[in-house]
Every structure is written in C-alpha cells, then in structure tokens.
Design a protein around this motif. Structure first.
Motif, PDB file in Angstrom:
ATOM      1  N   ASP A  90      68.593 -84.945  60.214  1.00 55.57           N
ATOM      2  CA  ASP A  90      69.999 -84.634  60.200  1.00 55.57           C
ATOM      3  C   ASP A  90      70.625 -84.740  61.550  1.00 55.57           C
ATOM      4  N   ARG A  94      74.989 -88.454  65.116  1.00 57.96           N
ATOM      5  CA  ARG A  94      75.838 -87.596  65.619  1.00 57.96           C
ATOM      6  C   ARG A  94      77.134 -88.047  66.108  1.00 57.96           C
ATOM      7  N   GLU A  97      81.499 -85.304  66.458  1.00 62.15           N
ATOM      8  CA  GLU A  97      81.085 -83.866  66.463  1.00 62.15           C
ATOM      9  C   GLU A  97      82.546 -83.140  66.738  1.00 62.15           C
ATOM     10  N   LEU A 111      83.897 -77.971  59.263  1.00 62.49           N
ATOM     11  CA  LEU A 111      82.676 -78.492  58.535  1.00 62.49           C
ATOM     12  C   LEU A 111      83.069 -79.385  57.136  1.00 62.49           C
ATOM     13  N   ASN A 114      85.917 -85.035  58.696  1.00 57.31           N
ATOM     14  CA  ASN A 114      85.247 -86.616  58.595  1.00 57.31           C
ATOM     15  C   ASN A 114      84.299 -86.711  60.186  1.00 57.31           C
ATOM     16  N   VAL A 115      83.314 -85.803  60.140  1.00 62.98           N
ATOM     17  CA  VAL A 115      82.484 -85.595  61.471  1.00 62.98           C
ATOM     18  C   VAL A 115      81.183 -85.597  60.837  1.00 62.98           C
ATOM     19  N   LYS A 116      80.345 -85.637  61.770  1.00 64.54           N
ATOM     20  CA  LYS A 116      78.583 -85.539  61.611  1.00 64.54           C
ATOM     21  C   LYS A 116      78.282 -84.332  61.686  1.00 64.54           C
ATOM     22  N   VAL A 117      78.968 -83.515  62.711  1.00 63.12           N
ATOM     23  CA  VAL A 117      78.291 -82.372  63.403  1.00 63.12           C
ATOM     24  C   VAL A 117      79.722 -81.394  63.458  1.00 63.12           C
ATOM     25  N   PHE A 118      79.314 -79.916  63.258  1.00 65.40           N
ATOM     26  CA  PHE A 118      80.565 -79.089  63.597  1.00 65.40           C
ATOM     27  C   PHE A 118      79.584 -78.111  64.625  1.00 65.40           C
ATOM     28  N   ALA A 166      79.555 -81.107  57.163  1.00 68.80           N
ATOM     29  CA  ALA A 166      78.777 -81.515  58.545  1.00 68.80           C
ATOM     30  C   ALA A 166      77.520 -80.557  58.725  1.00 68.80           C
TER      31      ALA A 166
END
Length: 542
Positions: A90, A94, A97, A111, A114-118, A166
């Motif tokens: 997971d 990335r 972010e 969270l 439209n992102v992969k990581v917070f 995310a």
C-alpha cells in the motif's frame, strides 16, 4: 472500559503529565501508552541533546568558512551493493500525497481526496498546543478505526470517511522540539518520541489487521547518526511488541542541507524500515540560508525567485531520485503550496503553475508529489498518471545513470535573482500573519493564495536576516539594515491591519507577532527555528 490516565498527582511512574486535562485524553494517555512512553524515554531521550549538540558542532565548522561535503569516512556505504528491505504494497503507489494538520475535518477531507496518501502532520503545519496534540492523536485513532466523523457547528454539514480512504502516514515532530507538558524524570520529553509512541501504540494492531501498517514521516534529519537513532527506536519497539523487523515503515524528509550529503547513509542506517526520501523543498531552502549564513557568496534572492529549476535545487531533486532508485526506495517530490482561487481566470493561472512544477518533478523521475489542498489533487494526479503510465505504479525504473555525477559544488551553487523592496515587504507581511496565527494555535494558514506553514515563514524571516547581515542592497539601491527592516515592519503591520480589518486586528495578536518577528530578524545570531520562541508563547496558556 478505558485504562486510567496517569496524571500529575500520581508518583508511581517517571512520566508526569503537566498539561491541563483535555476532553477524551484518557483514551490516548492510558496506562499502556504511558508505559511505552516511559521506557522509550528511558532508553532514548538522553541521546537527543547529544544529537543536537553534534548539529551545532558541525554548524560551527561551516560558520568558520568550510562548506558541506560528502563524508569520506562513509564512502564504503555509498560504494556498497545493498538495498532497503522493501516497500509494503500500500506504499508502492504514492503518486499524489496530501498533507495537513490533524484536526478532525482536515483528516476526513484529506483521506477522502483523490490522493494515494495523507500525511497527518504534528510538525510544520500544526501549532502544537497541548489540546491540539492530544486531540490530534484522538482524531487519528478514530480515523484508523473508521469511526471518525464531524459536523460543522456553523453550517451543520456532516463529514464522514468514504469506503476507500487514502493511506495514512503520521509525521512526528523534529528532534529539536520538546513536549513541555510531559516530563520524564523532571525534564520535558522529545516531542518526536511522544508523537511516535502514541500513534504507534494506539493504531498498529488495527493498521496491520487491514493490510497497512504503522507508517511515519521523519522530518528535519541532519545526519545519518540521527537516522541511526530512529532505527534503534523502531527496532526496540518492534522487538518489544513481537513484530517482524521492518514492520514499522518511515519516509525521511531531506529538508536540510547537511542531510543531502548523507542521503545514502540515511537510507543505509534505516534500511530495515525506510521506504522513501522526500524533497522537502521549503525547509531545504530555509536550511540553505541557515547553514550557509556566514557565507556572503551564498545569499539568496527574493523567495519567489528560488524555484525548483534553479541549479542548486535541480541538483538536489535529481540526486535524491538517483540515490533512492539505486537503493530500491521511492523518491517523493515536494509541496505545491498553492491553493485554488475562486476567480476562474486566477484559478487557471494557479493550475498552470502547479502543472509546470509537477511536470518538472515527474520528468525528473520522482515517484510522487505533495499538494496542500484537495483542489489541486486532480491536476497533480493527471500529470503523474501520464508520466508513470499504465504499466507501472511508480518510477523506480528510472535510474538517472546517464546523468553526470552530482558534486558538492552543484548542490551549493549560488542562486541568481533580484532582492526587491516588494519582495522584502511581502516577506514581512507573510511572516507577521503566520506568526500571529501560530501563536494562537493555527500552524497552517492561507496567505495571498499560498498555504503557508512554518517552513515558508522561516524562509521569509531568514531571508531578511541574511540580507541585513551581509549588507545587501535592494534592486532600488536601498541598503538592507536593521533600521530599514524596523521601518518596513511598522508600515507593513499597518498594511496588515487594513487587510484583515480593525476588529480582527484588535482580537488578534499581531503586535505580539511583530515583536517576536523583530527580535528574531534583528538578532545578531540567527535563531534556529521561529517555532522555539513561538512555542513558549503558544503554551503560556496551557
């Protein structure tokens, strides 16, 4: 049933809570968490002052005329054939972010973006009052459990997590920051240990159960010896909780000039736990000023002129990518501090700047980038989707082996550009408004279309300090002196009053902020971090 909190009246532990009670704190300051915190402080807290003293010793050598360079004694590490342990599934993708403080609404919106990581931030975008630190830990605990929700009191709007949020990564405070509301053997403890301990203890089981893990961002490292300290902390906790070595994962920000010369060594020391390095560009520019403060040939121009296409910053970005990919680690790009504008034409201009910045990062080979606002996520995502393509989830395959070697002189090149009166006045207004917000508990502030945090405010005030110290002239011929700065400070304080209005000005702490800004800008010795004297003001009410 919650475990009892150990408070300041109890004496059966070396940990003592001195902060006023915060609603719900018993859920995070329970017996188990404080037991772990106590043992971490016993094992590791005494090393932190030694690490900070080593920073000062290194800085004294540079102040004396030397320039930073790669370490001859660690050449074998740079020349060696080794890789980091690996990257969890997971964290392999990335590409975008989002970052922000740990207040409840922010966490939900980030969270859901439209992102992969917070990256949930206890550092540069949080003013760490006791209540905000505790509430932040409660909020993250609820988020990990999927129980976080929020209803805005002014509008009644309800916020809740979507089904596929995310990945959550927690950024702890830097080694230089203390948590004055918790004492171990009568001394305030390192804020970094407090943040790490509480987030790990309360969330590792739930994170691992859903296929993720306890992931951290580590800020402001200056050496591989500091990375070694973190590696020891991680290994100790993994063993104590019977976890597989390497369960805890971290990303280190390369946001200090000394650290850029030790990137491979940092990766090596943390090779069991690290997954990426990140170009913390704003703090890096601040560190360039701070580290080279006694070198008159390295004075920077207006902050707005110091962009990532400048040779010293381009070398930094490209070396980080090459170093990370050589060792199997991801290379994260830096922050787009812009925030969307309501006017369509202005917003298109903002997005054009963001596109140019992100295209440069993606073209260089970064595996992902940062945004400060959900409204920029789609723009950043589309660019990294284009460069990464459908067959990959990152750009680890880009080695940059065709590049000429990046040498110390490339990383230290002076930066061209004007020093203008308008730029100096803008720096004053930004620093004034940011410090005012920070000492009132808000560490992430929209100012003039940018999301300002401690790093950008640091650039604003240290740039002026540097111009004063080295007797720089502005483009209109004015000599930058302490007196000129004081005159402009009075004038810009009046301009800020006009901008925010008399009511907001009166209710705020702008005069107090101006006093602090004057003190740290006209000091003969550069104050290392504005958050250190700021923390004393912030916590007076705690």
């Amino acid at each position: 049933m919650t475990e009892p909190v150990l408070n300041k009246e109890q004496t059966d532990t070396s940990i003592r809570i001195t902060g006023e009670s915060v609603e719900g704190q018993e859920t995070v300051l329970n017996e188990g968490a404080l037991s772990l915190l106590e043992v971490l402080c016993r094992e590791f807290a005494d090393e932190v002052p030694k690490l900070l003293a080593a920073r000062k010793a290194k800085q004294a050598v540079i102040d004396g005329g030397s320039l930073p360079d790669f370490l001859p004694e660690t050449r074998a590490i740079r020349d060696g054939d080794w890789q980091i342990r690996g990257i969890p599934d997971d964290l392999t993708d990335r590409r975008v972010e989002i970052t922000g403080p740990v207040d409840r609404k922010m966490i939900i919106n980030a969270l859901n973006a439209n992102v992969k990581v917070f990256m949930a931030d206890f550092e540069d975008s949080l003013a760490p009052s006791w209540s905000k630190v505790i509430e932040g830990q409660i909020n993250l605990r609820d988020a990990v459990r999927g129980e976080i929700e929020f209803t805005a009191p002014e509008t009644g709007k309800h916020y809740a997590l979507k089904d596929d949020p995310a990945v959550l990564v927690c950024r702890v405070r830097g080694l230089h920051l203390i948590e004055k509301h918790v004492e171990f053997n009568g001394k305030p403890i390192p804020g970094s240990l407090f943040d790490f301990c509480l987030y790990f203890y309360h969330n590792y089981r739930q994170l691992l159960a859903k296929g993720s893990g306890p992931y951290f961002y580590i800020p402001k490292l200056e050496s591989h010896v500091e990375a070694r300290w973190w590696a020891k902390v991680f290994a100790f906790v993994e063993e104590r909780f019977c976890l597989t070595p390497g369960t805890i994962k971290c990303t280190c920000l390369v946001e200090t000039l000394p650290a850029v010369f030790e990137m491979e060594e940092i990766l090596y020391e943390l090779r069991s736990n690290i997954v990426a390095l990140n170009c913390g560009r704003w703090d890096y520019i601040f560190s360039y000023i701070k580290t080279l403060k006694n070198h008159p040939d390295r004075v920077l121009p207006d902050r707005q002129a110091v962009t990532m296409d400048k040779p010293f910053l381009s070398a930094y970005s490209r070396l980080l990518i090459k170093t990370c990919h050589k060792r199997g680690a991801l290379a994260m790009g830096g922050m787009a501090a812009f925030i969307p504008a309501k006017d369509p034409a202005q917003n298109e201009a903002v997005l054009a700047k963001v596109r140019g910045d992100k295209e440069l990062e993606a073209r260089n080979g970064h595996d992902g980038t940062w945004v400060a606002h959900p409204g920029l996520a789609d723009t950043a995502m589309s660019i990294f989707n284009e460069y990464i393509g459908e067959d990959h989830v990152n750009q680890l395959h880009i080695t940059r082996d065709v590049d000429a070697p990046i040498l110390a002189r490339d990383l230290l090149l002076p930066c061209d550009g004007e020093r203008t009166e308008a730029g100096m006045r803008l720096n004053i207004r930004i620093a004034l408004q940011y410090i005012e917000a920070w000492i009132n508990g808000n560490g992430c502030v929209p100012i003039y279309g940018l999301m300002e945090d401690a790093a950008t405010a640091e650039i604003s005030r240290t740039s002026i300090w540097q111009w004063i110290q080295h007797k720089q002239k502005l483009s209109n011929g004015k000599l930058v002196t302490k007196d000129l700065f004081k005159e402009m400070l009075v004038e810009e304080l009046a301009n800020v009053k006009l901008e925010v209005g008399p009511d907001r000005f009166t209710r705020g702490s702008y005069t107090q902020a101006a006093v602090l800004l004057e003190q740290i800008t006209t000091s003969d010795e550069l104050v290392d971090f504005l958050t250190l004297p700021g923390y004393e003001i912030l916590t007076q009410a705690d």
